[in-house]
Design an enzyme around this catalytic site. Structure first.
Site, mmCIF file in Angstrom:
data_model
loop_
_atom_site.group_PDB
_atom_site.id
_atom_site.type_symbol
_atom_site.label_atom_id
_atom_site.label_comp_id
_atom_site.label_asym_id
_atom_site.label_seq_id
_atom_site.Cartn_x
_atom_site.Cartn_y
_atom_site.Cartn_z
ATOM 1 N N LYS A 279 22.554 5.072 5.229
ATOM 2 C CA LYS A 279 23.304 3.826 5.399
ATOM 3 C C LYS A 279 23.091 3.281 6.811
ATOM 4 O O LYS A 279 22.795 4.044 7.727
ATOM 5 C CB LYS A 279 24.805 4.098 5.208
ATOM 6 N N ARG A 353 28.424 9.335 -8.389
ATOM 7 C CA ARG A 353 28.297 9.493 -9.846
ATOM 8 C C ARG A 353 27.661 10.826 -10.206
ATOM 9 O O ARG A 353 27.909 11.375 -11.272
ATOM 10 C CB ARG A 353 27.512 8.294 -10.418
HETATM 11 N N1 BES Z 1 30.669 5.628 -1.129
HETATM 12 C C1 BES Z 1 29.813 4.552 -1.456
HETATM 13 C C2 BES Z 1 30.568 3.324 -1.962
HETATM 14 C C3 BES Z 1 31.466 2.637 -0.978
HETATM 15 C C4 BES Z 1 31.019 1.510 -0.316
HETATM 16 C C5 BES Z 1 32.755 3.069 -0.756
HETATM 17 C C6 BES Z 1 31.855 0.858 0.572
HETATM 18 C C7 BES Z 1 33.582 2.434 0.128
HETATM 19 C C8 BES Z 1 33.141 1.321 0.786
HETATM 20 C C9 BES Z 1 28.834 4.988 -2.541
HETATM 21 O O1 BES Z 1 28.461 6.303 -2.505
HETATM 22 C C10 BES Z 1 27.581 4.205 -2.325
HETATM 23 O O2 BES Z 1 26.960 4.403 -1.339
HETATM 24 N N2 BES Z 1 27.273 3.334 -3.275
HETATM 25 C C11 BES Z 1 26.121 2.530 -3.175
HETATM 26 C C12 BES Z 1 25.473 2.508 -4.533
HETATM 27 C C13 BES Z 1 24.096 1.892 -4.549
HETATM 28 C C14 BES Z 1 23.135 2.757 -3.788
HETATM 29 C C15 BES Z 1 23.670 1.734 -5.980
HETATM 30 C C16 BES Z 1 26.558 1.126 -2.769
HETATM 31 O O3 BES Z 1 27.610 0.678 -3.205
HETATM 32 O O4 BES Z 1 25.868 0.528 -1.971
HETATM 33 MG MG MG Z 2 26.804 6.651 -1.262
#
Ligand code: BES
Ligand code: MG
Ligand code: ZN
Length: 503
Positions: A279, A353
């Site tokens: 990230k 997931r």
């Molecule tokens: N933990 C994150 C989702 C999240 C984002 C929680 C912002 C709280 C605040 C999750 O694991 C994630 O990174 N999701 C990705 C999915 C994508 C790679 C398909 C996302 O939402 O960007």
């Molecule tokens: Mg994630």
């Protein structure tokens, strides 16, 4: 009746500083709060008359809308007294959750006064006994802050609160129950706010273990055992971390032995750096809260056990850390989940997931629950869709959805259903395995995540997936919380479970 619901130290303090009086000389307090329907000026007038204040000030409050307030000062025996008139809006429209929120609106107006506060209200359209208790609950929820790491604490300055209930005292058992649920809500907020170097998998394991003392059976499944069970989807996520992964199952079986079991499943990613699909640094620190689902599940079980509820609920959480090292899982890796389904890990940041897949499968295999509800900070996309107001959920059951929405309305934790439809299925088709863990970038990120999870749900299971990624945290103040963690979910589940088992 002996009331032995255990409260935390800070909640005990609150409980001690709040008292309920059927009649009371308001002039003993420094701040007098009158909570009243806008269209019931006669109530406000009668209170003012009791304290010999000119009734004509009601002129200034008759147009107040729900949640708005006006301040007046007067001097009595050389001491400055304050009157705050808070509008409860229209008599017919108000719900219990609205009344609680009034407590949330009151708190900022009293927090800095080192004052004795009295609250009178004329709310009788909800349960008579509960109005004063609900206002108090709102005040307590709103007052929470996390000052553990400040060397100088900014403790709440309110000396005492006297709720004058013109009708009856709140039922003490129900009041204590309310406080114990609030306690668990605040515990979620603490767990979420704690940094990831403190709130790691070992720490959460220890917190879960403590539930044994209040009648919860706690099973701790470690890495070795998970490997034996074939929980490779979960284990893959933790490969880059030195912290041990755990699946923890909390069994709270205290209801009728009729096969009715609800299972709650929580995502417990103690930190989500994204893995090799790293990230951006900006706001990555917020990912310490990626274990909120686990905190919600743990604290829901705790609250049920504290209340000795006659219900059968299993809580299961998957604890991992999604970070990088040379041993971390790579994009393109293929893992076989416990259910046998093979997964292409197209994006290591879609890790939640993968964790849920194995924990969901395990609880269904082992306990055969009628209903499964999972809580997860699963997708950023849910914030795009619904902002911080509604949590998004997807379900394979209209009946379950109706029950959830009813509970949601009762407690004011808002839910909105999104489609779970086969037309999204091609999005997660993989070239190399049964499915892949992300959609094709055509939007609907929250839905494709749920489509993925559905692969691990048995036909007979009524299931809902609640994506709390945007409701667990807010960068601005909310009615019942200051900016930061909200604890969304514990109140919702208490209401839902109570209704489910009393059908
Ligand atoms: N933990 C994150 C989702 C999240 C984002 C929680 C912002 C709280 C605040 C999750 O694991 C994630 O990174 N999701 C990705 C999915 C994508 C790679 C398909 C996302 O939402 O960007
Ligand atoms: Mg994630
Ligand atoms: Zn995550």
């Amino acid at each position: 009746m002996e009331i032995d619901i255990e409260l935390s130290e800070s909640m005990e303090k609150w409980a001690d500083s709040v008292e309920f009086q059927e009649s009371y000389n308001l002039l003993l307090s420094d701040v007098i709060i009158i909570v009243s329907y806008s269209n019931d000026l006669s109530f406000i007038e009668s209170v003012l008359q009791d304290i010999s204040v000119n009734k004509s000030i009601t002129e200034y409050v008759k147009d107040l809308e729900y949640g708005q307030s006006k301040h007046f000062n007067f001097v009595l025996n050389n001491k400055l007294k304050e009157i705050i008139i808070v509008s409860a809006g229209n008599k017919n429209a108000i719900t219990k959750s609205d009344v609680e929120k009034l407590g949330g609106y009151i708190y900022p107006q009293i927090e800095t006064n080192n004052a004795k506060v009295a609250i009178v209200n004329n709310i009788e359209t909800i349960d008579l006994e509960d109005a004063a208790a609900s206002i108090t609950s709102g005040i307590i929820l709103k007052s929470w802050t996390f000052d553990k790491y400040f060397t100088k604490k900014n403790t709440c300055k309110v000396q005492s609160i006297t709720c004058v209930t013109n009708y009856v005292k709140p039922n003490e058992y129900r009041y204590k129950t309310l406080l114990s649920i609030d306690d668990c809500v605040l515990n979620v907020r603490s767990m979420v706010t704690e940094p990831a170097n403190v709130m790691n998998s070992e720490k959460i394991k220890d917190i879960a273990k403590d539930l044994k003392e209040i009648g919860v059976e706690v099973r701790i499944i470690d890495q070795k055992e998970m490997a034996k069970m074939g929980m490779n989807a979960l284990l893959g996520v933790n490969k880059g971390s030195d912290n041990p992964p755990y699946t923890i199952v909390m069994e709270y079986i205290n209801g009728e032995d009729d096969g009715n079991i609800i299972a709650l499943v929580g995502k417990g990613v103690t930190f989500d750096a994204g893995g090799i699909c790293l990230k951006p640094a900006n706001r990555m620190s917020e990912m310490k809260g990626d274990m909120t689902g686990a905190a919600v599940v743990l604290n829901t079980i705790k609250s049920l056990a504290l209340q000795k509820s006659k219900v059968n609920v299993i809580g299961a959480i998957g604890l991992v850390e999604n970070v990088i090292s040379s041993s971390a899982q790579r994009p393109g890796d293929v893992v076989q989940a416990m259910s046998g389904t093979t997964i292409e890990v197209d994006n290591t940041d879609a890790e939640g997931r993968l964790v849920l897949a194995d924990v969901l499968w395990h609880v269904q295999e082992r306990y055969g629950p009628k209903v499964v509800i999972d809580f997860a900070t699963l997708t950023g996309a849910i914030q795009v869709a619904l902002g911080h107001e509604f949590a998004g959920y997807m379900s394979n059951s209209d009946e379950l959805s109706q029950h959830l929405e009813k509970a949601s309305r009762n407690v004011g934790e808002k839910l909105w259903r999104l489609p779970l439809h086969n037309s999204y299925e091609p999005d997660i088709k993989s070239e190399i395995a049964d499915i892949k863990n992300v959609g094709c970038g055509r939007g609907a990120g929250s839905i494709t995540a749920a489509m993925f999870l559905q692969h691990f749900i048995k036909k007979a299971t009524k299931w809902a997936h609640i994506d709390i990624a945007a409701t667990e945290w807010d960068s601005k103040d909310r009615a019942l919380s200051q900016k930061g963690a909200t604890g969304f979910g514990v109140r919702l589940m208490n209401e839902f479970i109570k209704n489910f088992f009393s059908r």
